[in-house]
Design a protein around this motif. Structure first.
Motif, mmCIF file in Angstrom:
data_model
loop_
_atom_site.group_PDB
_atom_site.id
_atom_site.type_symbol
_atom_site.label_atom_id
_atom_site.label_comp_id
_atom_site.label_asym_id
_atom_site.label_seq_id
_atom_site.Cartn_x
_atom_site.Cartn_y
_atom_site.Cartn_z
ATOM 1 N N MET A 78 0.855 -1.175 0.000
ATOM 2 C CA MET A 78 0.000 0.000 0.000
ATOM 3 C C MET A 78 0.902 1.238 0.000
ATOM 4 O O MET A 78 1.884 1.305 0.718
ATOM 5 C CB MET A 78 -0.903 -0.049 1.229
ATOM 6 N N CYS A 79 0.544 2.192 -0.804
ATOM 7 C CA CYS A 79 1.299 3.443 -0.900
ATOM 8 C C CYS A 79 0.633 4.504 -0.020
ATOM 9 O O CYS A 79 -0.555 4.786 -0.174
ATOM 10 C CB CYS A 79 1.335 3.908 -2.349
ATOM 11 N N LYS A 80 1.405 5.070 0.881
ATOM 12 C CA LYS A 80 0.854 6.062 1.817
ATOM 13 C C LYS A 80 0.405 7.358 1.128
ATOM 14 O O LYS A 80 -0.340 8.126 1.697
ATOM 15 C CB LYS A 80 1.863 6.347 2.918
ATOM 16 N N ASP A 81 0.834 7.583 -0.124
ATOM 17 C CA ASP A 81 0.404 8.757 -0.888
ATOM 18 C C ASP A 81 -0.872 8.494 -1.690
ATOM 19 O O ASP A 81 -1.360 9.380 -2.383
ATOM 20 C CB ASP A 81 1.496 9.202 -1.865
ATOM 21 N N ALA A 82 -1.394 7.278 -1.624
ATOM 22 C CA ALA A 82 -2.560 6.902 -2.434
ATOM 23 C C ALA A 82 -3.829 7.603 -1.958
ATOM 24 O O ALA A 82 -3.956 7.982 -0.797
ATOM 25 C CB ALA A 82 -2.765 5.392 -2.383
ATOM 26 N N ILE A 83 -4.746 7.737 -2.904
ATOM 27 C CA ILE A 83 -6.080 8.240 -2.597
ATOM 28 C C ILE A 83 -7.108 7.173 -2.995
ATOM 29 O O ILE A 83 -6.826 6.303 -3.820
ATOM 30 C CB ILE A 83 -6.382 9.575 -3.328
ATOM 31 N N VAL A 84 -8.261 7.231 -2.387
ATOM 32 C CA VAL A 84 -9.345 6.289 -2.683
ATOM 33 C C VAL A 84 -9.918 6.648 -4.048
ATOM 34 O O VAL A 84 -10.442 7.750 -4.236
ATOM 35 C CB VAL A 84 -10.445 6.356 -1.598
ATOM 36 N N PHE A 85 -9.824 5.727 -5.005
ATOM 37 C CA PHE A 85 -10.412 5.975 -6.318
ATOM 38 C C PHE A 85 -11.922 5.731 -6.275
ATOM 39 O O PHE A 85 -12.701 6.500 -6.801
ATOM 40 C CB PHE A 85 -9.772 5.083 -7.389
ATOM 41 N N ARG A 86 -12.312 4.626 -5.640
ATOM 42 C CA ARG A 86 -13.732 4.262 -5.514
ATOM 43 C C ARG A 86 -13.867 3.359 -4.294
ATOM 44 O O ARG A 86 -12.930 2.667 -3.925
ATOM 45 C CB ARG A 86 -14.197 3.529 -6.778
ATOM 46 N N ASN A 87 -15.029 3.291 -3.708
ATOM 47 C CA ASN A 87 -15.234 2.466 -2.520
ATOM 48 C C ASN A 87 -15.947 1.147 -2.833
ATOM 49 O O ASN A 87 -16.699 0.616 -2.028
ATOM 50 C CB ASN A 87 -15.973 3.246 -1.421
ATOM 51 N N LYS A 88 -15.652 0.601 -3.996
ATOM 52 C CA LYS A 88 -16.095 -0.743 -4.377
ATOM 53 C C LYS A 88 -15.154 -1.252 -5.467
ATOM 54 O O LYS A 88 -14.537 -0.454 -6.170
ATOM 55 C CB LYS A 88 -17.545 -0.775 -4.820
ATOM 56 N N PRO A 89 -15.017 -2.567 -5.602
ATOM 57 C CA PRO A 89 -14.088 -3.113 -6.585
ATOM 58 C C PRO A 89 -14.614 -2.982 -8.013
ATOM 59 O O PRO A 89 -15.791 -2.673 -8.225
ATOM 60 C CB PRO A 89 -13.974 -4.584 -6.186
ATOM 61 N N GLU A 90 -13.739 -3.250 -8.962
ATOM 62 C CA GLU A 90 -14.095 -3.230 -10.379
ATOM 63 C C GLU A 90 -13.741 -4.591 -10.965
ATOM 64 O O GLU A 90 -12.625 -5.081 -10.790
ATOM 65 C CB GLU A 90 -13.314 -2.132 -11.105
ATOM 66 N N GLY A 91 -14.695 -5.213 -11.643
ATOM 67 C CA GLY A 91 -14.449 -6.491 -12.317
ATOM 68 C C GLY A 91 -13.736 -6.252 -13.637
ATOM 69 O O GLY A 91 -14.212 -5.478 -14.465
ATOM 70 N N GLY A 151 -11.475 10.106 -3.468
ATOM 71 C CA GLY A 151 -10.581 11.213 -3.827
ATOM 72 C C GLY A 151 -9.741 11.719 -2.671
ATOM 73 O O GLY A 151 -8.895 12.570 -2.846
ATOM 74 N N LYS A 152 -9.989 11.169 -1.475
ATOM 75 C CA LYS A 152 -9.213 11.577 -0.291
ATOM 76 C C LYS A 152 -8.148 10.533 0.020
ATOM 77 O O LYS A 152 -8.200 9.397 -0.451
ATOM 78 C CB LYS A 152 -10.147 11.749 0.907
ATOM 79 N N LYS A 153 -7.209 10.916 0.846
ATOM 80 C CA LYS A 153 -6.104 10.045 1.242
ATOM 81 C C LYS A 153 -6.625 8.759 1.879
ATOM 82 O O LYS A 153 -7.599 8.775 2.638
ATOM 83 C CB LYS A 153 -5.211 10.800 2.207
ATOM 84 N N ILE A 154 -5.958 7.629 1.571
ATOM 85 C CA ILE A 154 -6.350 6.355 2.139
ATOM 86 C C ILE A 154 -6.080 6.319 3.638
ATOM 87 O O ILE A 154 -5.253 7.075 4.145
ATOM 88 C CB ILE A 154 -5.616 5.168 1.464
ATOM 89 N N GLN A 155 -6.770 5.432 4.322
ATOM 90 C CA GLN A 155 -6.507 5.191 5.740
ATOM 91 C C GLN A 155 -5.391 4.159 5.817
ATOM 92 O O GLN A 155 -5.472 3.122 5.166
ATOM 93 C CB GLN A 155 -7.748 4.668 6.436
ATOM 94 N N SER A 156 -4.346 4.439 6.573
ATOM 95 C CA SER A 156 -3.240 3.476 6.655
ATOM 96 C C SER A 156 -3.165 2.809 7.999
ATOM 97 O O SER A 156 -3.863 3.084 8.893
ATOM 98 C CB SER A 156 -1.929 4.144 6.341
#
Length: 91
Positions: free
Chosen positions: A1-14, A86-91
C-alpha cells in the motif's frame, strides 16, 4: 500500500485479465480509470504493481487501494464512504 494513495472508488471493479500477460496496476488512485497505471503517480511515492495471472478470467480489482491482497479486492473498501473518494487512504 502506498501512503500517498487516494481512494479511487469504494467498491471493486471487475476486469478480465489474460493469463501470462503482465499488467501494471495503479496503486495511487490517480490514474484515469483507477485500474491500470497511466503515469499519474508521478510526484508521489507510489509505484504501479506488476501483476501476471495464471488463469484468464474476471478478477475484482481493489479500487480503494488498501486491500491486504492488492491488487485484488478483500473487502477493505467497506471502511470507506462516498465522501472518502478522492481523499487520502486510511493506513
Amino acid at each position: 500500500m502506498c501512503k500517498d494513495a487516494i481512494v479511487f472508488r469504494n467498491k471493486p471493479e471487475g476486469v478480465t485479465l489474460e493469463a501470462g500477460v503482465t499488467y501494471m496496476i495503479c496503486t495511487c488512485g490517480r490514474s484515469k480509470d483507477g485500474i491500470f497505471c497511466d503515469g499519474s503517480h508521478k510526484g508521489t511515492k507510489c509505484m504501479p504493481k506488476k501483476v501476471t495471472v495464471e488463469k484468464t478470467k474476471q478478477y475484482h480489482i481493489c479500487m480503494c487501494k488498501t486491500s491486504a491482497n492488492f491488487p485484488f479486492c478483500d473487502g477493505t473498501h467497506s471502511i470507506y464512504t462516498n465522501e472518502d473518494i478522492g481523499k487520502k487512504i486510511q493506513s
